[in-house]
Design an enzyme around this catalytic site. Structure first.
Site, PDB file in Angstrom:
ATOM      1  N   HIS A   1      39.375  33.790  30.020  1.00 39.90           N
ATOM      2  CA  HIS A   1      40.471  34.772  29.957  1.00 39.90           C
ATOM      3  C   HIS A   1      41.866  34.173  29.763  1.00 39.90           C
ATOM      4  CE1 HIS A   1      40.174  33.680  34.143  1.00 39.90           C
ATOM      5  NE2 HIS A   1      39.290  34.602  34.458  1.00 39.90           N
TER       6      HIS A   1
ATOM      7  N   ASP B   1      35.192  39.876  31.346  1.00 42.97           N
ATOM      8  CA  ASP B   1      35.545  39.675  32.758  1.00 42.97           C
ATOM      9  C   ASP B   1      35.333  40.988  33.537  1.00 42.97           C
ATOM     10  OD1 ASP B   1      36.344  38.551  35.138  1.00 42.97           O
ATOM     11  OD2 ASP B   1      38.472  38.461  34.635  1.00 42.97           O
TER      12      ASP B   1
ATOM     13  N   HIS C   1      35.499  47.049  41.160  1.00 48.25           N
ATOM     14  CA  HIS C   1      36.016  47.176  42.537  1.00 48.25           C
ATOM     15  C   HIS C   1      35.981  48.651  42.909  1.00 48.25           C
ATOM     16  CE1 HIS C   1      37.248  43.033  42.991  1.00 48.25           C
ATOM     17  NE2 HIS C   1      37.918  43.076  41.849  1.00 48.25           N
TER      18      HIS C   1
HETATM   19  O1  DOR Z   1      40.824  39.745  38.110  1.00 44.47           O
HETATM   20  C1  DOR Z   1      39.825  39.068  38.304  1.00 44.47           C
HETATM   21  N1  DOR Z   1      38.824  39.518  39.076  1.00 44.47           N
HETATM   22  N2  DOR Z   1      39.735  37.866  37.752  1.00 44.47           N
HETATM   23  C2  DOR Z   1      38.743  37.018  38.046  1.00 44.47           C
HETATM   24  O2  DOR Z   1      38.709  35.968  37.505  1.00 44.47           O
HETATM   25  C3  DOR Z   1      37.742  37.387  39.064  1.00 44.47           C
HETATM   26  C4  DOR Z   1      37.582  38.834  39.126  1.00 44.47           C
HETATM   27  C5  DOR Z   1      36.781  39.321  40.308  1.00 44.47           C
HETATM   28  O3  DOR Z   1      35.792  38.676  40.661  1.00 44.47           O
HETATM   29  O4  DOR Z   1      37.117  40.375  40.821  1.00 44.47           O
HETATM   30 ZN    ZN Z   2      38.336  34.558  36.141  1.00 38.78          ZN
END
Ligand code: DOR
Ligand code: ZN
Length: 428
Positions: free
Chosen positions: A231, A304, A308
């Site tokens: 990224h 990516d 959540h």
């Molecule tokens: O924003 C992010 N969330 N970047 C990452 O590299 C990891 C990821 C996560 O695991 O939530």
């Molecule tokens: Zn990352």
């Protein structure tokens, strides 16, 4: 037996771009040409006016399994991937427990073997992602890890990185890096500067990313290891990678659809749904990423995909976790923001979502050929739609409500239809 009829078949690897029919038998593409419909076929897919391309490959996803399966698990992640046109994904190791030993890896692989798409794993570089001790990379490779990364938690110990690169070179596996030096990050997820100020957080500067990219590329030059910058997000980062490639560093770079589609202003409108590591940056940075894609400094588009929960994302800009889901919007974002804007051709876009990711992780897929595995996608490059609901367990997408162009119609993995748009169905 499946017949896919009258589609525009694009195979970026061979350069093929023509209207053809494909026959799939026992998981394999057996014939290409012109064929009549008949009762011999179990399924006939009318691909008139549609694109037929290799199944997409995403080398950067977080399926949260084990440990955080309220956000995503192997099944829901695979479902989201299939709906997005992906037939192969590589999961990151920041689960709980971390994928840093054979036991965790083998359990994941055993469970993944019954999924309708290929769900592969990158294992951790350091035990517990703690930057103190290397994992048993040899054993993990033997057990099936396609590469190594501490994604999510950048590795601070430079000696350990050097040692990991020597080992990776010896084993012939790539190392992928999340480049953000924690010492230089005031607070994660929002670009340092006017937007961070406006929302009242210190923010994360691009310098945190650029210094580590320079460090790791120089270590790769010394060791000859193949590395991948995950990224990539800033103009200086793109220029660094350009220079390092010219110096002979075996470096790949990934960019996410959100980094080439949005800039930091999105935080003002989308709040925590636009909080991501590394952060969305300035319009100048976004443009540099597009230029990097165009001139092949950036090799790969990877989502990516970082699910959540609603509750976590509601915790406020400083506390909410970083990350957004991306599997179900990636192709459409590429078409909408790159192809339709005249920055790239469709075959060039597809190259960065098929052949190049396959090359990085030495995968035997990402192309259409007779005798090859039937991993395919059928999509409409002109259809407009609005992202609203997802197959993912989470819905933290800043693209909800945005009109996108380009719609997946079918995803076929190893000769099985695993996603079909009309019914929104998914076979398990
Ligand atoms: O924003 C992010 N969330 N970047 C990452 O590299 C990891 C990821 C996560 O695991 O939530
Ligand atoms: Zn990352």
């Amino acid at each position: 037996m499946i017949l896919i009829k009258d589609g525009r078949v694009i195979d970026p690897k061979s350069g093929m771009d023509e209207t053809l029919d494909l026959i799939i038998r026992d998981g394999t593409i057996t014939e290409m040409g012109k064929f009549q419909k008949s009762d011999d076929y179990d399924t006939v897919i009318d691909a008139r006016g549609k694109i037929v391309a290799p199944g997409l490959i995403d080398v950067h996803v977080h399926f949260r399994d084990p440990g955080f399966t309220h956000k995503e698990d192997l099944e829901s992640g695979a479902r989201a991937a299939a709906a997005g046109g992906y037939t192969t994904v590589v999961c990151m190791a920041n689960t709980n427990p971390v994928v840093d030993c054979k036991e965790v890896l083998c359990d994941l692989q055993r469970r993944a073997s019954s999924l309708p798409i290929r769900v592969l794993n990158a294992a951790a570089v350091t035990v517990g992602l703690k930057s103190r001790k290397l994992t048993d990379m040899e054993a993990l490779k033997q057990a099936g890890a396609v590469g190594f990364t501490d994604d999510g938690i950048p590795i601070q110990d430079v000696k350990l990185v050097l040692e990991a690169m020597r080992k990776a070179k010896q084993l012939g596996v790539p190392l992928s890096f999340h480049e953000e030096d924690p010492d230089l990050v005031g607070s994660p997820g929002i670009n340092a500067g006017k937007i961070a100020q406006a929302v009242g957080v210190p923010g994360a500067s691009s310098m945190a990313e650029e210094t580590l990219i320079a460090r790791d590329c120089l270590l790769a030059l010394e060791t000859g290891a193949v590395i991948n910058i995950q990224h990539i997000s800033s103009k200086v980062s793109v220029e660094l990678v350009r220079m390092m490639k010219m110096l002979g560093v075996k470096v790949y770079a990934e960019v996410t659809p959100h980094h080439f589609s949005l800039n930091q202003e999105a935080v003002l409108e989308k709040g925590t749904f636009a909080k991501v590591n590394p952060p969305l940056r300035t319009e100048e940075d976004r443009y540099a990423l597009i230029r990097g894609l165009k001139d092949d400094v950036i090799d790969i588009i990877a989502t990516d995909h970082a699910p959540h929960s609603k509750e976590e994302k509601a915790e406020g800009i400083l506390k909410a976790p970083s990350g957004l889901i991306g599997l179900e919007t990636a192709l459409a974002l590429g078409i909408t923001y790159l192809v339709r804007q005249g920055h790239m051709t469709l075959p060039h876009l597809l190259e960065k979502m098929t052949v190049k990711p396959a090359k990085l992780y030495n995968l035997d897929s990402g192309t259409i050929k007779i005798g090859g595995r039937a991993d395919l996608i059928v999509f409409d490059e002109r259809e407009k739609w609005v992202a609203e609901r997802f197959h993912s367990k989470s819905e933290n997408s800043p693209f909800i409500g945005t009109e996108l162009v380009g719609k997946v119609k079918y995803t076929i993995c190893s000769g099985r239809v695993v996603y079909q748009e009309e019914e929104g169905t998914y076979e398990s």
